[in-house]
Design a protein around this motif. Sequence first.
Motif, PDB file in Angstrom:
ATOM      1  N   ASP A 297       0.834  -1.206   0.000  1.00  0.00           N
ATOM      2  CA  ASP A 297       0.000   0.000   0.000  1.00  0.00           C
ATOM      3  C   ASP A 297       0.868   1.255   0.000  1.00  0.00           C
ATOM      4  OD1 ASP A 297      -2.381  -1.515   0.066  1.00  0.00           O
ATOM      5  OD2 ASP A 297      -2.296  -1.641   2.249  1.00  0.00           O
ATOM      6  N   SER A 298       1.895   1.255   0.832  1.00  0.00           N
ATOM      7  CA  SER A 298       2.817   2.399   0.852  1.00  0.00           C
ATOM      8  C   SER A 298       3.587   2.506  -0.453  1.00  0.00           C
ATOM      9  CB  SER A 298       3.810   2.279   2.012  1.00  0.00           C
ATOM     10  OG  SER A 298       3.173   2.570   3.224  1.00  0.00           O
TER      11      SER A 298
ATOM     12  N   GLN B  41       2.558   1.717  -3.415  1.00  0.00           N
ATOM     13  CA  GLN B  41       1.667   2.316  -4.405  1.00  0.00           C
ATOM     14  C   GLN B  41       1.578   3.822  -4.202  1.00  0.00           C
ATOM     15  OE1 GLN B  41      -1.774   0.058  -3.439  1.00  0.00           O
ATOM     16  NE2 GLN B  41      -1.035  -1.793  -4.449  1.00  0.00           N
ATOM     17  N   GLN B  42       1.474   4.242  -2.967  1.00  0.00           N
ATOM     18  CA  GLN B  42       1.425   5.666  -2.669  1.00  0.00           C
ATOM     19  C   GLN B  42       2.726   6.347  -3.096  1.00  0.00           C
ATOM     20  OE1 GLN B  42       0.663   5.819   1.540  1.00  0.00           O
ATOM     21  NE2 GLN B  42      -1.539   5.481   1.308  1.00  0.00           N
TER      22      GLN B  42
ATOM     23  N   LEU C 201      -9.110   9.611  -0.015  1.00  0.00           N
ATOM     24  CA  LEU C 201      -9.121   8.249   0.523  1.00  0.00           C
ATOM     25  C   LEU C 201     -10.495   7.799   1.008  1.00  0.00           C
ATOM     26  CD1 LEU C 201      -5.860   7.895   2.668  1.00  0.00           C
ATOM     27  CD2 LEU C 201      -6.330   6.977   0.395  1.00  0.00           C
TER      28      LEU C 201
ATOM     29  N   ARG D 256      -3.287   4.139   6.979  1.00  0.00           N
ATOM     30  CA  ARG D 256      -3.245   4.491   5.553  1.00  0.00           C
ATOM     31  C   ARG D 256      -3.133   6.014   5.368  1.00  0.00           C
ATOM     32  NH1 ARG D 256      -4.318   1.680   1.366  1.00  0.00           N
ATOM     33  NH2 ARG D 256      -5.338   0.052   2.554  1.00  0.00           N
TER      34      ARG D 256
ATOM     35  N   SER E 156       0.353   7.188   6.401  1.00  0.00           N
ATOM     36  CA  SER E 156       1.286   6.857   5.329  1.00  0.00           C
ATOM     37  C   SER E 156       1.139   7.824   4.158  1.00  0.00           C
ATOM     38  CB  SER E 156       1.044   5.418   4.854  1.00  0.00           C
ATOM     39  OG  SER E 156       1.832   5.121   3.726  1.00  0.00           O
ATOM     40  N   LEU E 157      -0.090   8.157   3.816  1.00  0.00           N
ATOM     41  CA  LEU E 157      -0.343   9.078   2.711  1.00  0.00           C
ATOM     42  C   LEU E 157       0.290  10.440   2.979  1.00  0.00           C
ATOM     43  CD1 LEU E 157      -1.856   9.476  -0.031  1.00  0.00           C
ATOM     44  CD2 LEU E 157      -3.715  10.439   1.337  1.00  0.00           C
TER      45      LEU E 157
ATOM     46  N   ALA F 232      -0.447  10.285  -4.937  1.00  0.00           N
ATOM     47  CA  ALA F 232      -0.355   9.192  -3.971  1.00  0.00           C
ATOM     48  C   ALA F 232      -1.731   8.605  -3.661  1.00  0.00           C
ATOM     49  CB  ALA F 232       0.311   9.698  -2.690  1.00  0.00           C
TER      50      ALA F 232
ATOM     51  N   ASP G 220      -3.133   4.862  -4.619  1.00  0.00           N
ATOM     52  CA  ASP G 220      -3.636   4.021  -3.531  1.00  0.00           C
ATOM     53  C   ASP G 220      -5.043   3.529  -3.833  1.00  0.00           C
ATOM     54  OD1 ASP G 220      -5.244   3.940  -0.722  1.00  0.00           O
ATOM     55  OD2 ASP G 220      -3.148   3.324  -0.442  1.00  0.00           O
ATOM     56  N   SER G 221      -5.878   4.393  -4.356  1.00  0.00           N
ATOM     57  CA  SER G 221      -7.272   4.012  -4.639  1.00  0.00           C
ATOM     58  C   SER G 221      -7.397   3.108  -5.856  1.00  0.00           C
ATOM     59  CB  SER G 221      -8.126   5.266  -4.859  1.00  0.00           C
ATOM     60  OG  SER G 221      -8.200   6.001  -3.658  1.00  0.00           O
TER      61      SER G 221
ATOM     62  N   ALA H 137      -6.230  -0.449  -4.819  1.00  0.00           N
ATOM     63  CA  ALA H 137      -6.795  -1.004  -3.577  1.00  0.00           C
ATOM     64  C   ALA H 137      -7.556  -2.289  -3.871  1.00  0.00           C
ATOM     65  CB  ALA H 137      -7.730   0.019  -2.928  1.00  0.00           C
TER      66      ALA H 137
END
Length: 147
Positions: free
Chosen positions: A16-17, A19-20, A64, A85, A88-89, A138, A142-143, A146
């Motif tokens: 997840d991080s 991807q961001q 998000l 999340r 992290s973003l 970012a 993330d979206s 997901a």
Amino acid sequence: MRIRRPRRPRGFRLADSAQQLVGGFLLAGPFVVTEEVWTLAGNMTIFHAVGTAGVVFAIGYAALYKADTTRDTTDEQRFLGIPVRFISLMAVSFGSVAILAALFGAPATFLDASDTADLAQTTVKAISIGAIFSVVGAATADSIFAK
């Protein structure tokens, strides 16, 4: 009648991080190396910088949890009551701009390096400007990825 177990918070993964990071770095780059951003940052007050950082937080949260209607803050891992999340973003959004600024030597290129206090303040302001664009990249990455 089937009894449903309560859902456990979705685990936040290193992927997840990652991807961001891809999205954050992708959109941060062009703004770090643009002289106009550094000139604008030099003319901002601390109130402008705080307001700009607030915009980054608002965009990140909206992207998000409001734009993606399938995601709910109650379904996510938390640290001190804040979704991991989202933390992290924000770290990616501001961090990617700061890292690129340092790697490219942008502060020394666009600012007078002899005035270290102004150099630091203007760099923080420029990071807040770049983070507006970085958070969009970012959060979008993330979206999109997901699961």
